[in-house]
Design a protein around this motif. Structure first.
Motif, short mmCIF file in Angstrom:
data_model
loop_
_atom_site.label_atom_id
_atom_site.label_comp_id
_atom_site.label_asym_id
_atom_site.label_seq_id
_atom_site.Cartn_x
_atom_site.Cartn_y
_atom_site.Cartn_z
N ALA A 86 0.87 -1.18 0.00
CA ALA A 86 0.00 0.00 0.00
C ALA A 86 0.90 1.23 0.00
O ALA A 86 1.67 1.45 0.94
CB ALA A 86 -0.90 -0.01 1.23
N ALA A 89 -2.92 6.46 0.64
CA ALA A 89 -4.30 6.28 1.09
C ALA A 89 -5.10 5.53 0.03
O ALA A 89 -4.76 5.56 -1.16
CB ALA A 89 -4.93 7.63 1.37
N GLU A 90 -6.16 4.87 0.46
CA GLU A 90 -6.98 4.11 -0.49
C GLU A 90 -7.49 5.00 -1.60
O GLU A 90 -7.57 4.58 -2.76
CB GLU A 90 -8.15 3.45 0.24
CG GLU A 90 -9.06 2.67 -0.69
CD GLU A 90 -10.24 2.03 0.02
OE1 GLU A 90 -11.14 1.53 -0.69
OE2 GLU A 90 -10.27 2.04 1.26
N ASP A 116 -1.99 1.18 10.11
CA ASP A 116 -1.10 2.14 9.49
C ASP A 116 -0.84 1.67 8.06
O ASP A 116 -0.32 0.58 7.84
CB ASP A 116 0.21 2.20 10.29
CG ASP A 116 1.26 3.13 9.68
OD1 ASP A 116 1.04 3.64 8.56
OD2 ASP A 116 2.30 3.33 10.33
N ARG A 117 -1.19 2.48 7.06
CA ARG A 117 -1.06 2.05 5.66
C ARG A 117 0.38 1.70 5.30
O ARG A 117 0.61 0.92 4.38
CB ARG A 117 -1.57 3.14 4.72
CG ARG A 117 -3.05 3.38 4.75
CD ARG A 117 -3.85 2.37 4.01
NE ARG A 117 -3.76 2.45 2.56
CZ ARG A 117 -4.53 1.74 1.72
NH1 ARG A 117 -5.45 0.91 2.21
NH2 ARG A 117 -4.41 1.85 0.41
N ASN A 118 1.35 2.26 6.02
CA ASN A 118 2.73 1.94 5.74
C ASN A 118 3.09 0.51 6.11
O ASN A 118 4.17 0.03 5.75
CB ASN A 118 3.67 2.90 6.48
CG ASN A 118 3.58 4.31 5.95
OD1 ASN A 118 3.46 4.53 4.75
ND2 ASN A 118 3.62 5.29 6.85
N VAL A 120 0.81 -2.04 5.49
CA VAL A 120 -0.23 -2.84 4.82
C VAL A 120 0.25 -3.31 3.45
O VAL A 120 0.97 -2.61 2.73
CB VAL A 120 -1.52 -2.00 4.68
CG1 VAL A 120 -2.54 -2.70 3.78
CG2 VAL A 120 -2.12 -1.72 6.05
N ARG A 179 5.74 -5.10 6.04
CA ARG A 179 4.34 -4.95 5.61
C ARG A 179 3.57 -6.10 6.25
O ARG A 179 3.13 -7.04 5.59
CB ARG A 179 4.25 -5.02 4.08
CG ARG A 179 4.98 -3.88 3.38
CD ARG A 179 4.11 -2.65 3.33
NE ARG A 179 4.79 -1.53 2.71
CZ ARG A 179 4.20 -0.36 2.44
NH1 ARG A 179 2.92 -0.20 2.72
NH2 ARG A 179 4.87 0.62 1.90
#
Length: 245
Positions: A86, A89-90, A116-118, A120, A179
């Protein structure tokens, strides 16, 4: 008893297969050819007309890390998988399941994870070449065993491990890349198979018809490592060493 029958799963698998990062152009083409044979030719998930060079590639491949499993004695590519990070943001950089299967996601469950997207990623395009799957049952699952091609009985016993080994290779990448919050769109068979290995995914949405009936799942790397059956720990350790090298 035959000596080969006393070998551990890791010892048996490492006799017949190698696991590596697909980093060169040639290695990546082997990955994309497996995917073409499985996704386009066998299961018709994608149109063959879209891939004139017989390489199944999409917009996420350039951003992804790819793993390749190769049969040592024949040099045939046997399985592959990729890790898609990821990268925002989405709304700006959706993962494949967010882009193509958004309606299947349980948004309240995802929000409760507070990720946390970092950290994912998504594991996707896990495929086992048809040469290493049982011909009977192919209509039910893309993962299985062989029934031909003059492989020894001992080799054939390792073939059902290819899909698990692909998943383990991707899990090694989640460790390396940190991740460790992992999503996947999976057919019902794969979570059941992984459950038998002690690995339990959390379902985070409903079934959707996307390359067959699939559902979104979530798992953490820590959960995989903590709960896999003891007999698989040696296999995981060998795969991790293979990728690190």
């Amino acid at each position: 008893m035959d000596v080969a029958q006393k070998l551990s799963l890791a010892e048996s698998f490492s006799r017949y297969f190698k696991v590596s990062l697909a980093e060169t152009v040639a290695q990546k083409q082997q990955v994309f050819r497996i995917r073409y044979r499985v996704y386009c030719e066998e299961f018709k998930y994608e149109s063959q007309e879209h891939f004139k060079d017989q390489l199944e590639i999409d917009e996420y491949d350039q951003l992804s890390r790819h793993c390749l499993i190769t049969h040592i004695h024949t040099g045939l590519p046997a399985g592959c998988v990729r890790l898609v990070p990821a990268l925002g943001a989405e709304s700006e950089a959706p993962l494949p399941l967010e882009r193509y299967c958004s309606n299947s996601l349980d948004r309240s469950t995802l929000a409760s994870l507070q990720l946390d997207r970092n950290t994912v990623c998504e594991i996707s395009r896990l495929a086992v070449d048809g040469a290493f799957r049982r011909r009977t049952g192919e209509s039910l699952t893309r993962f299985g065993e062989i029934n031909g091609l003059h492989f020894s009985a001992q080799e054939q016993r390792t073939f059902s491990t290819i899909a698990v080994a692909c998943f383990f290779a991707a899990t090694v990448l989640t460790e390396i890349d940190r991740r460790t919050n992992v999503f996947a769109m999976m057919e019902p068979f794969l979570p059941r198979m992984m459950h038998r290995s002690g690995i339990d995914f959390q379902r985070v949405g409903r079934d959707i018809d996307y390359h067959g009936i699939r559902a979104p799942y979530f798992i953490t790397t820590q959960s995989v490592l903590a709960n896999m059956h003891a007999e698989l720990r040696e296999l995981y350790a060998w795969i991790k060493q293979s990728i690190a090298e």
